[in-house]
Design a protein around this motif. Structure first.
Motif, PDB file in Angstrom:
ATOM      1  N   VAL A  73       0.849  -1.200   0.000  1.00  0.00           N
ATOM      2  CA  VAL A  73       0.000   0.000   0.000  1.00  0.00           C
ATOM      3  C   VAL A  73       0.880   1.245   0.000  1.00  0.00           C
ATOM      4  O   VAL A  73       0.654   2.185  -0.768  1.00  0.00           O
ATOM      5  N   HIS A  77       0.634   3.407  -3.283  1.00  0.00           N
ATOM      6  CA  HIS A  77      -0.271   4.543  -3.106  1.00  0.00           C
ATOM      7  C   HIS A  77       0.290   5.662  -2.237  1.00  0.00           C
ATOM      8  O   HIS A  77      -0.249   6.763  -2.255  1.00  0.00           O
ATOM      9  N   SER A  81      -2.964   8.649   1.319  1.00  0.00           N
ATOM     10  CA  SER A  81      -3.837   7.966   0.375  1.00  0.00           C
ATOM     11  C   SER A  81      -5.038   7.360   1.085  1.00  0.00           C
ATOM     12  O   SER A  81      -5.002   7.091   2.293  1.00  0.00           O
ATOM     13  N   GLU A  82      -6.066   7.145   0.316  1.00  0.00           N
ATOM     14  CA  GLU A  82      -7.267   6.474   0.805  1.00  0.00           C
ATOM     15  C   GLU A  82      -6.931   5.076   1.323  1.00  0.00           C
ATOM     16  O   GLU A  82      -7.406   4.654   2.382  1.00  0.00           O
ATOM     17  N   GLN A  83      -6.095   4.376   0.575  1.00  0.00           N
ATOM     18  CA  GLN A  83      -5.752   3.006   0.932  1.00  0.00           C
ATOM     19  C   GLN A  83      -5.002   2.946   2.261  1.00  0.00           C
ATOM     20  O   GLN A  83      -5.238   2.055   3.078  1.00  0.00           O
ATOM     21  N   CYS A  84      -4.097   3.881   2.475  1.00  0.00           N
ATOM     22  CA  CYS A  84      -3.339   3.911   3.719  1.00  0.00           C
ATOM     23  C   CYS A  84      -4.260   4.247   4.895  1.00  0.00           C
ATOM     24  O   CYS A  84      -4.189   3.599   5.947  1.00  0.00           O
ATOM     25  N   ALA A  87      -6.313   1.196   5.739  1.00  0.00           N
ATOM     26  CA  ALA A  87      -5.508   0.164   6.394  1.00  0.00           C
ATOM     27  C   ALA A  87      -5.177   0.562   7.829  1.00  0.00           C
ATOM     28  O   ALA A  87      -5.157  -0.291   8.731  1.00  0.00           O
ATOM     29  N   THR A 133     -14.009   6.030   3.831  1.00  0.00           N
ATOM     30  CA  THR A 133     -12.934   7.006   3.756  1.00  0.00           C
ATOM     31  C   THR A 133     -13.482   8.327   3.238  1.00  0.00           C
ATOM     32  O   THR A 133     -14.498   8.348   2.531  1.00  0.00           O
TER      33      THR A 133
END
Length: 167
Positions: A73, A77, A81-84, A87, A133
């Motif tokens: 991630v 990204h 980031s959205e992904q971080c 997570a 998010t």
């Protein structure tokens, strides 16, 4: 309808009251807010009924080691980031055994990070069977951006609680 009040403290009090009434808990995973979100929650008398703790993961390696953010991630990204954010919220929820995980990551300034301008912030709320998010574009100085992030994160959690029945 969720009604938060006008201050972060008012929002925190409402969220904590709702969580306590539901028998639920929250944990925080913070980057740019550096513990301000946890401090806002613990400023409320009786916060220990539903706030279990938090992780300040300012350094990327702490996001990975303490919160379980996958290195993939971060590599694909970045930490802004959205992904971080997602997570981080899932990781703190799992590691601290909380009903809800609330995460903040972004750029408080004074300089851009990973090509993102100052004021770019991702918040995430992870709960039973869901992760939401939100991308924020905040104006102001470091202090204002950090405070605005806390208010937005608490409001997002409050809205999610209001939209999900207890039980």
């Amino acid at each position: 309808m969720w009604s938060a009040g006008t201050t972060s403290e008012g929002v925190a009090a409402r969220v904590l009251e709702e969580l306590a009434g539901r028998g639920e808990s929250v944990a925080t995973a913070e980057s740019l807010t550096g513990g301000l979100l946890a401090a806002t929650l613990t400023d409320v008398p009786g916060a220990s009924r539903s706030f279990v703790g938090g992780v300040v993961s300012y350094a990327t390696r702490v996001k990975v080691s303490a919160l379980g953010v996958p290195t993939s991630v971060v590599e694909q990204h970045g930490v802004v980031s959205e992904q971080c954010a997602a997570a981080m919220a899932c990781g703190v929820r799992e590691r601290l055994d909380a009903t809800w995980g609330l995460a903040t990551t972004g750029v408080a300034g004074p300089d851009e990070q990973e090509g993102h301008p100052v004021g770019t912030v991702w918040i995430a709320v992870a709960g039973p069977g869901l992760v939401e998010t939100r991308l924020l574009a905040l104006d102001g100085d470091r202090v204002g951006i950090r405070r605005g992030t806390c208010a937005a994160a608490l409001s997002a959690l409050g809205a999610m609680l209001a939209s999900r029945p207890t039980g």
